[in-house]
Design a protein around this motif. Structure first.
Motif, PDB file in Angstrom:
ATOM      1  N   ASP A 114      -2.928 -14.482   7.969  1.00  0.00           N
ATOM      2  CA  ASP A 114      -2.171 -13.650   7.038  1.00  0.00           C
ATOM      3  C   ASP A 114      -2.330 -14.082   5.585  1.00  0.00           C
ATOM      4  O   ASP A 114      -1.970 -13.350   4.673  1.00  0.00           O
ATOM      5  N   LYS A 344      -4.876  -8.294  11.558  1.00  0.00           N
ATOM      6  CA  LYS A 344      -5.484  -7.266  10.705  1.00  0.00           C
ATOM      7  C   LYS A 344      -6.815  -7.730  10.154  1.00  0.00           C
ATOM      8  O   LYS A 344      -7.812  -7.003  10.235  1.00  0.00           O
ATOM      9  N   ILE A 345      -6.871  -8.935   9.589  1.00  0.00           N
ATOM     10  CA  ILE A 345      -8.102  -9.345   8.937  1.00  0.00           C
ATOM     11  C   ILE A 345      -9.212  -9.522   9.972  1.00  0.00           C
ATOM     12  O   ILE A 345     -10.383  -9.303   9.673  1.00  0.00           O
ATOM     13  N   LEU A 348     -10.416  -5.869  10.736  1.00  0.00           N
ATOM     14  CA  LEU A 348     -11.085  -5.284   9.583  1.00  0.00           C
ATOM     15  C   LEU A 348     -12.446  -5.950   9.358  1.00  0.00           C
ATOM     16  O   LEU A 348     -13.452  -5.274   9.137  1.00  0.00           O
ATOM     17  N   ASP A 385      -1.337  -1.624  10.452  1.00  0.00           N
ATOM     18  CA  ASP A 385      -1.041  -1.827   9.031  1.00  0.00           C
ATOM     19  C   ASP A 385      -0.831  -0.472   8.365  1.00  0.00           C
ATOM     20  O   ASP A 385      -1.653  -0.036   7.554  1.00  0.00           O
ATOM     21  N   THR A 387       0.933   0.590   6.022  1.00  0.00           N
ATOM     22  CA  THR A 387       0.989   0.624   4.557  1.00  0.00           C
ATOM     23  C   THR A 387      -0.354   1.047   3.971  1.00  0.00           C
ATOM     24  O   THR A 387      -0.427   1.784   2.997  1.00  0.00           O
ATOM     25  N   HIS A 388      -1.446   0.583   4.586  1.00  0.00           N
ATOM     26  CA  HIS A 388      -2.781   0.868   4.060  1.00  0.00           C
ATOM     27  C   HIS A 388      -3.514   1.891   4.930  1.00  0.00           C
ATOM     28  O   HIS A 388      -4.745   1.918   4.980  1.00  0.00           O
ATOM     29  N   LEU A 390      -4.293   5.025   4.686  1.00  0.00           N
ATOM     30  CA  LEU A 390      -5.329   5.888   4.132  1.00  0.00           C
ATOM     31  C   LEU A 390      -6.597   5.126   3.757  1.00  0.00           C
ATOM     32  O   LEU A 390      -7.662   5.713   3.602  1.00  0.00           O
ATOM     33  N   TYR A 391      -6.489   3.798   3.579  1.00  0.00           N
ATOM     34  CA  TYR A 391      -7.692   3.001   3.334  1.00  0.00           C
ATOM     35  C   TYR A 391      -8.537   3.003   4.593  1.00  0.00           C
ATOM     36  O   TYR A 391      -9.744   3.258   4.552  1.00  0.00           O
ATOM     37  N   TYR A 392      -7.864   2.774   5.752  1.00  0.00           N
ATOM     38  CA  TYR A 392      -8.596   2.740   7.019  1.00  0.00           C
ATOM     39  C   TYR A 392      -9.132   4.115   7.387  1.00  0.00           C
ATOM     40  O   TYR A 392     -10.222   4.253   7.948  1.00  0.00           O
ATOM     41  N   ASP A 394     -10.132   6.439   5.267  1.00  0.00           N
ATOM     42  CA  ASP A 394     -11.323   6.676   4.455  1.00  0.00           C
ATOM     43  C   ASP A 394     -12.531   5.976   5.085  1.00  0.00           C
ATOM     44  O   ASP A 394     -13.615   6.549   5.185  1.00  0.00           O
TER      45      ASP A 394
ATOM     46  N   GLN B 225       0.004  -4.951  -2.357  1.00  0.00           N
ATOM     47  CA  GLN B 225       1.286  -4.480  -1.817  1.00  0.00           C
ATOM     48  C   GLN B 225       1.710  -5.386  -0.677  1.00  0.00           C
ATOM     49  O   GLN B 225       1.011  -5.510   0.324  1.00  0.00           O
ATOM     50  N   HIS B 258      -4.111   6.262  -3.146  1.00  0.00           N
ATOM     51  CA  HIS B 258      -3.641   6.650  -1.808  1.00  0.00           C
ATOM     52  C   HIS B 258      -3.791   5.499  -0.820  1.00  0.00           C
ATOM     53  O   HIS B 258      -3.336   5.593   0.317  1.00  0.00           O
ATOM     54  N   TRP B 259      -4.424   4.395  -1.253  1.00  0.00           N
ATOM     55  CA  TRP B 259      -4.594   3.259  -0.362  1.00  0.00           C
ATOM     56  C   TRP B 259      -3.342   2.377  -0.275  1.00  0.00           C
ATOM     57  O   TRP B 259      -3.333   1.412   0.477  1.00  0.00           O
ATOM     58  N   ILE B 260      -2.297   2.668  -1.079  1.00  0.00           N
ATOM     59  CA  ILE B 260      -1.035   1.936  -0.919  1.00  0.00           C
ATOM     60  C   ILE B 260       0.025   2.909  -0.418  1.00  0.00           C
ATOM     61  O   ILE B 260      -0.200   4.113  -0.389  1.00  0.00           O
ATOM     62  N   SER B 261       1.164   2.369  -0.021  1.00  0.00           N
ATOM     63  CA  SER B 261       2.261   3.221   0.412  1.00  0.00           C
ATOM     64  C   SER B 261       3.133   3.524  -0.800  1.00  0.00           C
ATOM     65  O   SER B 261       3.818   2.640  -1.327  1.00  0.00           O
ATOM     66  N   LYS B 264       7.034   3.120  -0.151  1.00  0.00           N
ATOM     67  CA  LYS B 264       7.532   1.737  -0.149  1.00  0.00           C
ATOM     68  C   LYS B 264       7.634   1.188  -1.567  1.00  0.00           C
ATOM     69  O   LYS B 264       8.553   0.442  -1.880  1.00  0.00           O
TER      70      LYS B 264
END
Lengths: 595, 329
Positions: A114, A344-345, A348, A385, A387-388, A390-392, A394, B225, B258-261, B264
């Motif tokens: 982490d 997560k890491i 990823l 995860d 929170t992220h 939309l990163y995943y 994409d 974040q 868009h990569w963060i929430s 939150k």
């Protein structure tokens, strides 16, 4: 310490530098993340001409004391870059060095997954392992080995018919597109040699940059065939040579890699004539019922995919077996980690490593062996995860597109032709990529051949990269998440675009524009704009200049015959009358005949 | 552009994410502006010009700039200008590039651009560019990429960007690019969100964002974040409301926000409010100040929080002010 006055004192020799370093050591032990201290250390080390190797040893000590020190990892990356670049003694070949570095950073990541301190250094190591510094040609249109037949103002590909919808009929020019692995400058008629009896003068190469830069990953030139003194039915060879003379350079200063050649053939059966004004009975349809899948692809079909030969290379680059070995070793390490901790890491990094392995140049027939696992990893990450998320998502989209465009077999299910096509076009292809949950476009180097594209019913927020698709004449972007006019920026570079559907997006529902500075505009000094004149024009048609200058910039450079904008909050009567004024070639607006 | 914002949408926001106590914040900012003799004001006296920019921009974003006495503020700003063209942090203080930008920004907020002697200010800034393209903060020479941003932003606002060597300025900024895609204060300097904002902002204003690795930097930025929803400035550090501006505006300029929430982060910023006395602090339950109040409000504006004017992420001024700067050229 940041005080430039003290630095002046020190540099004039008015105090002991060795003492300074010892003081720094003590300070940094107490406050190891203080970046002023690290900056000052860099200054002192330079002043005493302390070798990079010694400073590297220092970072190792700091990391040894506590791996959770991003500042030390960062400084290590700077020092190591220098040592690798100048191939310093003991730091060559880079594969040896990187092996040791991977071991070092594993300690950090595996002890506490982490803690982010090692993550970015590890990603940098992967990049150092697989990257190709020199710019190279990745794809082109026409592709190497293609043959094209021109019949009047139709362009026939191979033995089938492939109509170039707009470019050829309307402008009498054929685009030649060069797609590189990174942004370059210096593409011109001296650095790119085009040999053909068809050429009367030099070609003018243009960078396809959405912010008017002279640096671009994709370059285009137009071959003018209008007034050629050609022998009909003779096959003309066009040979494009790159890298035989210096000049093509990446932004990091690397010269174009290996000299290479792209050759295609052109045959003109009947002379080019000005097109007759076509009477379109109805507007372009995108409905499912109007399309039929191809059941198989013929040699002659104008479809390209990643598995084709890009060019003839004078000297085959040696693919580093050690590179693949290093990546495979990392994959095993991270599989081990994930077998003990679901983190997560771990997921990823594994996804990135598998992607890297799939992208390595290799004589293997099928490069996309890991796609399913990679997609699953990104699905897991979206859950692990959120929170992220939309990163995943994409990344997931990019992997999916890479897989779809990897071979003729994989792209076949997405190739359709119009059932009601006026002539029996065996080669008229519409690429339909709807409902794939795509949040991002990619693999455009494999899509240069596409003239009609349906991307509707996805989650696209941008169409970054689409400017390379110079053959594109019909584009459906309806039911996506485009949130601003500036998101349409890439379309300004598509000379051939005639039919555009942007209905049911989010243009007008966002107060913040995330594409503003990625699109050329007067705010970033990349575009001249006559503000006064526009204000007068806006007043004359009763619209607000401040609200409409952005759509004006975008639409005034398009030559659309058909446009659909309904379902966007911005699309009201004012906007429609604005569009009619700004697009004189428009025949259909929101499915209404304007004539 | 048009903001679609109806009552039920606003209600959903305030119910789910908490409320922005706008009126309390306005009162707080005005109270700070009036105080000149307490400890905090004395300590901050030298950067009052920055304080003015933070307070007034926050007021404008909340639609309340009109509660301030324009003429009083504007004449005070002009009294801080030196013969060199640069502005000091307060009356009688030495000029510095930091306060020069804030002064120009404040005048832009009040639509008093005609009070600026553009040539004078330009001369001051041009004189601060070094051979390698970098900028010093003042005559004493400290170099930092923050000053590159300030020079480029300030000259852009007064339409004189062509007077510096932009190519060299961009080259220097790129020389500060790190392995993580981020930027430091000088070549080799560790990536830090504040510096990243300055470099990305400078590159945005000069149309050079193609030189940024948006995916690499975007990932580094989105990993700021933390669990609480707040953003930190670099790995393994505590979240702070000011990064809601620096990280967020950087993400917006490279289209990776868009990569963060967003939800939150909005909740985190709102939790940093002092709902009794007004003002926003660096993290929940700490003391408020005008610096964090501005960054909290500006961050919420970037997150499209209803009721706030949109702010431009590169110029750090309300979008309507930026449009006015260019339309009234």
């Amino acid at each position: 310490m940041k005080n430039s006055g003290w630095k002046w004192v020190l540099s004039k020799g008015h105090s002991s530098i060795d003492k300074e370093l010892r003081l720094l050591d003590a300070f940094q032990k107490a406050d190891p993340r203080n970046f002023h201290a690290w900056n000052y250390r860099r200054f002192v080390a330079a002043l005493m001409k302390r070798p990079d190797e010694d400073e590297l040893k220092y970072t190792e000590e700091v990391i040894g004391a506590n791996f959770s020190n991003y500042s030390a990892w960062h400084n290590r990356s700077i020092l190591l870059s220098n040592l690798l670049k100048r191939k310093a003694e003991g730091y060559f070949p880079k594969e040896n060095v990187l092996e040791g570095e991977f071991e070092l950073v594993h300690n950090a990541i595996f002890t506490d997954p982490d803690d982010q301190s090692g993550w970015f250094y590890h990603l940098w190591l992967i990049d150092q392992t697989v990257k190709i510094d020199a710019p190279l040609l990745v794809s082109s249109w026409p592709s190497h080995g293609f043959n094209i037949t021109l019949q009047g103002n139709k362009c026939l590909h191979g033995s089938g018919l492939c109509v170039l919808n707009s470019t050829l009929p309307n402008t009498g020019t054929l685009p030649i597109i060069l797609y590189f692995n990174q942004a370059v400058e210096g593409v011109n008629s001296s650095t790119v040699n085009v040999k053909s009896e068809l050429l009367s003068g030099d070609l003018v190469w243009k960078p396809l940059s959405t912010n008017n830069s002279n640096n671009a990953q994709v370059w285009v030139a137009y071959l003018d065939i209008r007034n050629l003194e050609v022998q009909l039915s003779k096959t003309y060879v066009v040979e494009i040579s790159l890298g035989h003379s210096k000049g093509i350079v990446s932004s990091s200063g690397y010269d174009y890699g290996h000299p290479s050649r792209v050759t295609f053939e052109l045959c003109i059966q009947t002379a080019y004539t000005e097109p007759v004004e076509q009477q379109e009975g109805k507007s372009n349809s995108w409905k499912d019922d109007d399309f039929q899948k191809f059941d198989h692809l013929q040699e002659s079909d104008p479809i390209c995919s990643a598995d084709q030969v890009t060019s003839e290379i004078d000297h085959i680059p040696t693919t580093s077996g050690r590179c693949e070995e290093a990546v495979v070793n990392e994959i095993n390490q991270f599989r081990d980690l994930l077998s003990e901790i679901d983190c997560k890491i771990g997921k990823l990094t594994l996804a990135r490593l598998l992607t890297a392995v799939d992208s390595l140049p290799s004589p293997r027939a099928n490069n996309m062996v890991n796609t399913e696992e990679i997609l699953q990893l990104y699905d897991d990450l979206m859950r692990l995860d959120p929170t992220h998320y939309l990163y995943y998502k994409d990344e997931h989209s990019l992997v999916l597109l890479r897989q779809i465009t990897s071979s003729r077999d994989s792209i076949l299910p997405y190739c359709h032709y119009k059932k009601t096509a006026i002539e029996a076009f065996a080669g008229y292809v519409c690429l339909r990529l709807q409902n794939l949950s795509l949040s991002r476009m990619g693999s455009i180097e494999n899509l240069l051949w596409v003239q009609t594209l349906d991307l509707s019913h996805n989650q696209l927020r941008s169409i970054e990269g689409l400017e390379a698709m110079q053959l594109l004449s019909c584009l459906n972007l309806s039911h996506n998440k485009l949130g601003s006019f500036t998101a349409l920026g890439p379309l300004r570079l598509l000379k051939s675009l005639k039919v555009l559907n942007i209905s049911y997006n989010e243009i007008g529902s966002h107060s913040i524009d995330t594409r503003r500075y990625l699109c050329s505009s007067p705010l970033s000094h990349t575009e001249e704009f006559a503000w006064d004149q526009f204000e007068i024009f806006a007043d004359s048609i009763g619209i607000s200049a401040a609200t409409f200058w952005e759509p004006f910039l975008i639409f005034q450079s398009l030559n659309l015959t058909e446009l659909d904008t309904k379902g966007n909050p911005v699309a009201d009567e004012n906007f429609r009358s604005f569009l009619v004024k700004v697009l004189p070639t428009l025949k259909w607006l929101d499915e209404e005949d304007l004539s | 552009m048009v903001t679609v914002c109806n009552v039920s949408f606003m209600a959903m926001f305030t119910f789910k994410m908490g409320e922005l106590v706008t009126d309390k914040h306005v009162k707080y900012i005005l109270s700070v502006e009036k105080r000149k003799d307490d400890f905090e004001s004395v300590v901050m006296e030298h950067l009052r010009m920055n304080g003015a920019y933070w307070g007034l921009t926050a007021l404008d974003l909340m639609g309340k700039l009109d509660v301030v006495d324009v003429n009083e503020v504007v004449s005070w700003v002009m009294s801080c200008q030196h013969d060199s063209g640069g502005f000091g942090g307060n009356v009688g203080h030495d000029p510095h590039i930091l306060y020069t930008l804030s002064a120009v920004q404040v005048l832009a907020l009040f639509d008093k651009m005609d009070l600026i002697d553009a040539d004078k200010v330009t001369n001051y800034i041009v004189g601060l560019q070094n051979e390698d393209g970098s900028f010093s903060g003042d005559m004493w020479g400290e170099v930092d990429t923050r000053f590159s941003y300030i020079a480029i932003c300030c000259l852009s606002i007064i339409h004189r960007l062509d007077k510096i060597n932009v190519e060299k300025a961009v080259k220097y900024i790129i020389s500060c690019k790190n392995m993580d895609g981020g930027f430091g204060c000088t070549p080799g300097g560790e990536s830090h969100a504040g510096q990243i904002f300055c470099c990305v902002g400078a590159l945005a204003l000069t149309g050079s964002l193609d030189l940024v690795n948006k995916d690499l930097l975007g990932w580094w930025l989105c990993e700021r974040q933390v669990k609480s929803g707040g953003l930190n400035g670099r790995p393994e550090k505590l979240p702070d409301v000011c990064y809601s501006w620096w990280v967020l505006s950087s993400l917006i300029m490279i289209d990776r926000v868009h990569w963060i929430s967003r939800e939150k982060l909005i909740k985190f910023i709102l939790d940093c409010q002092d709902k009794e006395k007004g003002g926003i602090s660096d993290r929940p339950d700490d003391a408020v100040d005008v610096f964090h109040t501005y960054f909290g409000v500006a961050g919420l504006s970037l997150l499209e929080y209803p009721g706030l004017k949109p702010i431009d992420p590169a110029y750090a001024l309300p979008v309507d002010v930026v449009n006015r700067i260019f339309f009234k050229k």
